[in-house]
Enzyme design. Structure first.
Site, PDB file in Angstrom:
ATOM      1  N   SER F 100      -1.605  10.936  -7.597  1.00  0.00           N
ATOM      2  CA  SER F 100      -2.543  10.119  -6.819  1.00  0.00           C
ATOM      3  C   SER F 100      -3.995  10.279  -7.244  1.00  0.00           C
ATOM      4  O   SER F 100      -4.844   9.504  -6.827  1.00  0.00           O
ATOM      5  CB  SER F 100      -2.389  10.419  -5.328  1.00  0.00           C
ATOM      6  N   LYS F 143      -5.300  11.413   4.106  1.00  0.00           N
ATOM      7  CA  LYS F 143      -6.396  11.297   3.148  1.00  0.00           C
ATOM      8  C   LYS F 143      -7.584  10.542   3.735  1.00  0.00           C
ATOM      9  O   LYS F 143      -8.748  10.932   3.547  1.00  0.00           O
ATOM     10  CB  LYS F 143      -5.906  10.579   1.886  1.00  0.00           C
TER      11      LYS F 143
HETATM   12 CA   LIG Z   1      -6.668  11.494  -5.277  1.00  0.00          CA
END
Ligand SMILES: [Ca+2]
Ligand SMILES: [Ca+2]
Ligand SMILES: [Ca+2]
Ligand SMILES: [Ca+2]
Ligand SMILES: [Ca+2]
Ligand SMILES: [Ca+2]
Ligand SMILES: [Ca+2]
Ligand SMILES: [Ca+2]
Ligand SMILES: [Ca+2]
Ligand SMILES: [Ca+2]
Ligand SMILES: [Ca+2]
Ligand SMILES: [Ca+2]
Lengths: 193, 193, 193, 193, 193, 193
Positions: F100, F143
């Site tokens: 990611s 996140k």
């Molecule tokens: Ca990231």
């Protein structure tokens, strides 16, 4: 009781050596970082002293930072291409790891590359970044007490570790000066003679 | 009973060979460190004898120290660039590790590079640093008794190990001279003929 | 019953092949060490036959010894720089390790480099050192009986293994001559035709 | 039921391909060894097909044997220095190991290097040595039955495996010719068209 | 529900990209294989996407096949010596392994090297050999259903997998065309525009 | 409470630094990606910061993408052959892995190579492909909340993650702008000043 008495500091007092603070399985401890450069090299970095991968990466990161800022610190850029650099951390029987030796690695290398000695009776602990920042690390209480026990007089660490020092009983660290920094330039300004 | 009798010392008496003291799973033991240099090399260091990583790092550290101090010891700097060096520790069936063979490695290499033989009936044990210091090591009692059993007459170790020798019953080590040192220069002054 | 009959010895009777004695998990056994050199090489040493690290180190140590003593044995020094050397130990299904194949490795290599064949019906076992000494090894009883079973007529081993042979019932090894040696030069004097 | 029917043999019928007999965890099986050489190489040997270390060593040993005997077999020595060689064993989902593919590796490589095709409907199994001998291998019964099932007509193996074939019920392998050999030269004489 | 809708196929529709069928721990899935070549390279092959050894070997085998048949497919041989090739398989969180991506690897590479795009809405699965054959693979039912779910319209696989497709309920794969092949040339004839 | 206050963003505000969003064992967190290029290099990529293999592959994939599209983004192609690139992710005590960080790696590298700074108060998360696509990633809720806590004002992610953001209580992320993208070009258009 400390193995690192005044006499040993005298020996340590040559360019390329800096004192760090580590947190090993026996508690806080002081740590000598030694660096030597050799001519006729190819810019290779040799790392010894039973170091784990994260500590090895610190040395590599310190090298890149110093190369990128060579001009500012008056470092001859040839050291990165035409010399070999050996970083050694004594007491090979003790496995060592973690990012907290970063500023000590960086200081020892800068000392070796500039020929300027590191201030005596000074230790330091802190993670480094490629941007030149100093990040906070763990185990501050144990490290500071180890520095006191060893007869050190001054410490450098991240401003973000100030709160950890404030939690220590002031009587235990009387006479120990702590410098809080944000950047690696501040570290080198304080550490290099 | 010892396998290393007078006759073998005679054989060992050639430049590049030094006797160390080790602490293996069978207790204290003596250890021959052998070095050979070959022409037409590229400064490569080959290490054999079933050695662990920490002992290999000792050899690498010894090489860097000798290269940095080549002039002082009268070593031709070409050995670090144009020759290959092979360090072998016999008795391959026994895994060997730890930092305590450091000064023995350093002495064997210095002997090989200068052509000066190592004093006979002499053994040594101690960790080395890049600054040229000799650090204390563990297992002193077992190592000293092994040296006595093998018929050795003299030992070199760190001053910081003096307290460990004082704990041994003097009757067990009668006739064995122990030299306490602080620096690698002192080691070479004592060891090289 | 032995797979290594007279006919196979005939095949083995070419420079570069020597017979060792090994102690595997099925007991004592004989071991062929085969070496080939190829032109247009770069001094590389290739080792095959399912060998462990300690046995590989033996081959490396044997190479260094032969290079350092090339003149004495009449070996063209180019073999160490301009040829590649392949050492193979057949029966790849059996893992092999330990230092005891050292003198066999050294003999096979010396045979290949000098073009002199190894004496037929001769086997050997012993660790080597860079100083040219032959060290004792374990498993002597099993190895000697394996040599007898295989139809061998002569063995070379370290003088320090003499006591192990004396413990074997003489009737079991009638007709088998055992040579006890101290140095690799003695090995080559006995082994090379 | 066999996946390797007549049509696939036709495809296999190009230089560089040989059929081996393997003993995997599903029993005896046949195994295609494919080799390709590419120009503008550096004598590198690439091995694919989910091979274990012992099988990789067989390929390496075969290469050394063929290089040492290039003249005898009419192989251009440039293949060992100026071309790259890729050996692939299909059916990557099955891990493959052991020394028994040695003569098949050697045959496929010899076929590729000489441009001579391998005889169709022929399989082989046997370990190789640098001396050019063919050693016996295990699992003969399972391998021979697999060869029969796959429609093969001829097999090559070591004379020392003859006793293993004699233990198979002759009715099961009717029409299958078995060639017993001692040397790799005999293998190539039988296998290359 | 499929993440690979028409729009993404449009994006995929550039030379060097091919769609494979994989069988992961979440069942059948489609797999994009992406390749890029860069100038000023040295014929190096870089493989990313959390790939296991067997899948990496497929890419290596595909490279050797295409190099050996460069002329037939109109590929400039310089790509194997003077360019670097990067093969990437997205969705790095999923470990991928096995030989079944072989023909997809080969097709993506051939597409990149020739500049010809791969037919849209086409997927494939099959192991490759150096001889240019396409071998059958496992998990066909799950792979075919995944292709249907993702909106693909055409599949390529080995003729030896035809029996596996015949076991799927035809209603589940209505509108999906399956091409059965024996050779890699047939794959490229079907796949490259 | 967040360690990354306004002052640190000021420090971060130099070419080569970008902020990512990670999902570690302590929950969502922000992540600085730092890059430095050094002259007199050989196109080598050095990766430090206790990174796992999949995250290292992201950096490698980002490099290949930027090299293939150097012209479009105004990047001097010499950076891929004549400079060395160091990517460092601080906080070495925390192991980091997964795909990611891909677009953050790519953005930090593009910033370093073009000399254009990254927009302040901007973070991003998303996997990259060689085709220039941005793939969705997991852990979006954690996140995004971490970005809010740290005082960030804007986020970039894949359009395929839009549904994950819609599941978060809007009150928790008031004032945080989320940009949904399909391609890496869109990322760079948004991120580089
Ligand atoms: Ca990231
Ligand atoms: Ca200490
Ligand atoms: Ca420290
Ligand atoms: Ca001993
Ligand atoms: Ca010692
Ligand atoms: Ca045997
Ligand atoms: Ca032996
Ligand atoms: Ca099969
Ligand atoms: Ca076989
Ligand atoms: Ca998927
Ligand atoms: Ca596939
Ligand atoms: Ca953090």
């Amino acid at each position: 009781k400390s193995r690192y008495n005044n006499e040993m500091y005298k020996t340590a007092n040559m360019p390329g050596v800096a004192v760090g603070l580590a947190w090993t399985y026996v508690g806080g401890d002081i740590l000598f970082i030694e660096t030597t450069t050799s001519d006729n090299g190819k810019g290779e970095l040799k790392l010894t002293g039973n170091l784990g991968n994260v500590m090895k990466e610190s040395a590599s990161t310190a090298m890149t930072y110093l190369q990128a800022n060579a001009k500012k610190y008056g470092i001859n850029p040839d050291v990165f291409n035409k010399k070999n650099v050996h970083v050694h951390v004594p007491e090979g029987a003790v496995p060592k790891d973690g990012p907290s030796a970063g500023i000590t690695m960086m200081t020892a290398l800068a000392s070796s590359f500039t020929g300027r000695k590191v201030k005596p009776y000074l230790a330091m602990t802190g993670e480094i970044t490629l941007r030149g920042q100093v990040l906070p690390v763990g185990g501050i209480k144990e490290k500071v007490l180890a520095a006191k026990r060893a007869g050190l007089k001054e410490i450098i660490m991240s401003v973000q570790n100030e709160k950890d020092v404030e939690e220590i009983n002031p009587n235990f660290i009387k006479g120990l000066k702590v410098n809080y920094v944000k950047t690696m330039q501040q570290v080198l300004d304080l550490a290099l003679l």
